[in-house]
Design a protein around this motif. Structure first.
Motif, mmCIF file in Angstrom:
data_model
loop_
_atom_site.group_PDB
_atom_site.id
_atom_site.type_symbol
_atom_site.label_atom_id
_atom_site.label_comp_id
_atom_site.label_asym_id
_atom_site.label_seq_id
_atom_site.Cartn_x
_atom_site.Cartn_y
_atom_site.Cartn_z
ATOM 1 N N VAL A 1 -22.776 21.828 -31.453
ATOM 2 C CA VAL A 1 -22.823 22.308 -30.072
ATOM 3 C C VAL A 1 -23.553 23.644 -29.995
ATOM 4 O O VAL A 1 -24.350 23.873 -29.070
ATOM 5 C CB VAL A 1 -21.399 22.410 -29.501
ATOM 6 N N LEU B 1 -25.296 22.587 -20.065
ATOM 7 C CA LEU B 1 -25.185 21.302 -20.744
ATOM 8 C C LEU B 1 -23.970 20.538 -20.265
ATOM 9 O O LEU B 1 -23.003 21.124 -19.777
ATOM 10 C CB LEU B 1 -25.077 21.489 -22.261
ATOM 11 N N SER B 2 -24.036 19.234 -20.441
ATOM 12 C CA SER B 2 -22.897 18.361 -20.188
ATOM 13 C C SER B 2 -22.553 17.644 -21.492
ATOM 14 O O SER B 2 -23.330 17.654 -22.453
ATOM 15 C CB SER B 2 -23.246 17.344 -19.104
ATOM 16 N N TRP B 3 -21.397 17.023 -21.530
ATOM 17 C CA TRP B 3 -21.068 16.128 -22.639
ATOM 18 C C TRP B 3 -21.643 14.745 -22.364
ATOM 19 O O TRP B 3 -21.601 14.275 -21.230
ATOM 20 C CB TRP B 3 -19.554 15.976 -22.803
ATOM 21 N N LEU C 1 -14.405 16.776 -28.436
ATOM 22 C CA LEU C 1 -14.764 17.606 -27.291
ATOM 23 C C LEU C 1 -13.852 18.824 -27.195
ATOM 24 O O LEU C 1 -14.310 19.928 -26.860
ATOM 25 C CB LEU C 1 -14.706 16.796 -25.996
ATOM 26 N N LEU D 1 -19.438 25.066 -25.116
ATOM 27 C CA LEU D 1 -20.497 24.339 -24.429
ATOM 28 C C LEU D 1 -21.135 25.195 -23.347
ATOM 29 O O LEU D 1 -20.460 25.751 -22.485
ATOM 30 C CB LEU D 1 -19.941 23.058 -23.808
ATOM 31 N N SER D 2 -22.470 25.282 -23.386
ATOM 32 C CA SER D 2 -23.202 26.045 -22.389
ATOM 33 C C SER D 2 -23.007 25.444 -20.999
ATOM 34 O O SER D 2 -22.938 24.219 -20.845
ATOM 35 C CB SER D 2 -24.696 26.039 -22.744
ATOM 36 N N ASN E 1 -26.869 24.330 -27.704
ATOM 37 C CA ASN E 1 -26.899 25.382 -26.693
ATOM 38 C C ASN E 1 -28.219 26.154 -26.678
ATOM 39 O O ASN E 1 -28.601 26.717 -25.658
ATOM 40 C CB ASN E 1 -25.753 26.377 -26.916
ATOM 41 N N THR F 1 -18.546 21.969 -33.921
ATOM 42 C CA THR F 1 -18.861 23.223 -33.234
ATOM 43 C C THR F 1 -20.269 23.700 -33.596
ATOM 44 O O THR F 1 -20.971 24.260 -32.748
ATOM 45 C CB THR F 1 -17.839 24.314 -33.599
#
Length: 333
Positions: free
Chosen positions: A224, A261-263, A250, A257-258, A228, A221
C-alpha cells in the motif's frame, strides 16, 4: 469525456463498481479446454474469439455484462508477445495485434450491450486491460509465490512487461489491471513502467499468502505504501485469494491508504486448486463473496468482484447485495 476522467467520476459516485468474475471459469463452462494450456484464456483470442466476446456479453442472461458488471476484464492475463511467438508461431507484429484484439473484443461487447440492453440507470461499463505477473507465463504456479523475483532485478521485470504494457496502454481500454502480483519487486517494476505511459490509469492487485502478507512474504502495508506513491493508480488491493483474507488484509493497511486511492478486491471462491484433482472445497469456502462484500464496502472498497470460480450468476447476486447495502446505508442516514 476521456476514459480516465469518466472512471474517476464513476468511482466518486454512489456505491462501488462491480467487477466481473472469472473469465476462464465462464469459458470453461462453455466447453473451452484451458487447464494446462500455456496461454490459458488468451489462446481463444486466436482460436475462438467469438467465445471470448460472448463470455463478456450475449443475449443470454448468464453473461457478465447482463449480470450487472460495471467493469469487464480482458482475456489477456496470460498473454504476452513472447508467449504468442512461442506457442502460436506468430510474428512480433502479429502477436501485438492479437494482444490488442483482447481489448477490442471487450469494447465491442460493451458497445453491443449498451445498444441492445439500454440498461436504465446503469453506468456505461468500463474495460480493464488485464496484465498478469511474469509467473503466469512460467505456468508453474509462481504467481502465488513470487519466487522468480528473487533471481530477477526490477529492470529484468520491466524488460519482460514493457511490450505488453506498451500495447495495452495504446489499446483504448479505460484502464490497466495489474493482477495477481505476488511480489513488491514486480509491483515496483510495473509502476515504474506505468510512468512511461502517463495517460494511462491502473489498479494494482496482489496475490496474498495470509491476512497480512502478499505472496512473497512482504507485509501488505508495504504494498500500500508503494501504491500511494503512484499518481496514476486509482486503486490497490487483492485478488485470487480466499474471501476470508480480504477483511484482515484491508484492516492491516487501512490507516495507510491515500485518500486518492480506493481498495479493489476480487477474491476467488475460496476453494483450493490441487494439481490433478482440480478445485476442492475446504473450510475456507464457507466465507463467501456474497456474505462478506458489504464489509469490504464499509472498509472503503470502490471496486468489488470475483476471480476464479466466480460465474455471472455470482456477480448478479453480488450486485444485488451491494445495492441493498447501499440503500440500507442511505436509509440509516
Amino acid at each position: 469525456m476521456g476514459s480516465s476522467a469518466r472512471l474517476r467520476l464513476y468511482m466518486d459516485g454512489e456505491g462501488p463498481l462491480v467487477l466481473d468474475g472469472g473469465l476462464a471459469t465462464e469459458l470453461e463452462a462453455r466447453g473451452a479446454k484451458l487447464q494446462g494450456d500455456p496461454l490459458w484464456s488468451s489462446r481463444l483470442l486466436h482460436s475462438d474469439p467469438d467465445a471470448v466476446r460472448e463470455a463478456h456479453y450475449s443475449d443470454a442472461c448468464d453473461r457478465f455484462l447482463l449480470a450487472g458488471a460495471d467493469v469487464v476484464t480482458t482475456a489477456t492475463y496470460q498473454a504476452s508477445i513472447a508467449g504468442f511467438i512461442r506457442h502460436l508461431e506468430l510474428s512480433s507484429e502479429g502477436s501485438r495485434e492479437l494482444l490488442m484484439s483482447g481489448v477490442q473484443l471487450a469494447k465491442d461487447s460493451v458497445d453491443r450491450f449498451v445498444c441492445d440492453a439500454r440498461p436504465s440507470g446503469r453506468r456505461r461499463p468500463l474495460v480493464a486491460a488485464s496484465i498478469g505477473p511474469y509467473g503466469a507465463f512460467l505456468l508453474d504456479g509462481s504467481e502465488y509465490t513470487g519466487a522468480y523475483a528473487e533471481e530477477m532485478s526490477v529492470e529484468d521485470l520491466k524488460v519482460w512487461h514493457r511490450p505488453q504494457i506498451e500495447v495495452l496502454a495504446a489499446s483504448g481500454a479505460d484502464l490497466v489491471a495489474f493482477e495477481t502480483i505476488p511480489s513488491i519487486k514486480e509491483a515496483t517494476a510495473l509502476l515504474e513502467l506505468l510512468r512511461e505511459f502517463p495517460d494511462s490509469k491502473a489498479w494494482l492487485s496482489f496475490s496474498c499468502k495470509d491476512g497480512r502478507r502478499v505472496s512473497d512474504g512482504s507485509p501488505f502495508t508495504d504494498a500500500v505504501r508503494l501504491a500511494n506513491r503512484c499518481t496514476q493508480l486509482l486503486a490497490v488491493g487483492v485478488n485470487c485469494c480466499s474471501p476470508a483474507l480480504v477483511e484482515p488484509l484491508l484492516d492491516s493497511a487501512g490507516s495507510l491508504l491515500s485518500p486518492d486511492l480506493s481498495w479493489v478486491v476480487y477474491p476467488n471462491s475460496g476453494e483450493d486448486w490441487v494439481s490433478e484433482q482440480g478445485w476442492l472445497t475446504s473450510e475456507k469456502t464457507a466465507a463467501s463473496i456474497l456474505e462478506l462484500s458489504p464489509t469490504w464496502m464499509k472498509q472503503g472498497a470502490g471496486l468489488i468482484g470475483g476471480c476464479c470460480r466466480i460465474a455471472p450468476a455470482h456477480i448478479a447476486e453480488l450486485r444485488g447485495r451491494l445495492e441493498t447495502s447501499c440503500t440500507s446505508s442511505v436509509s440509516a442516514v
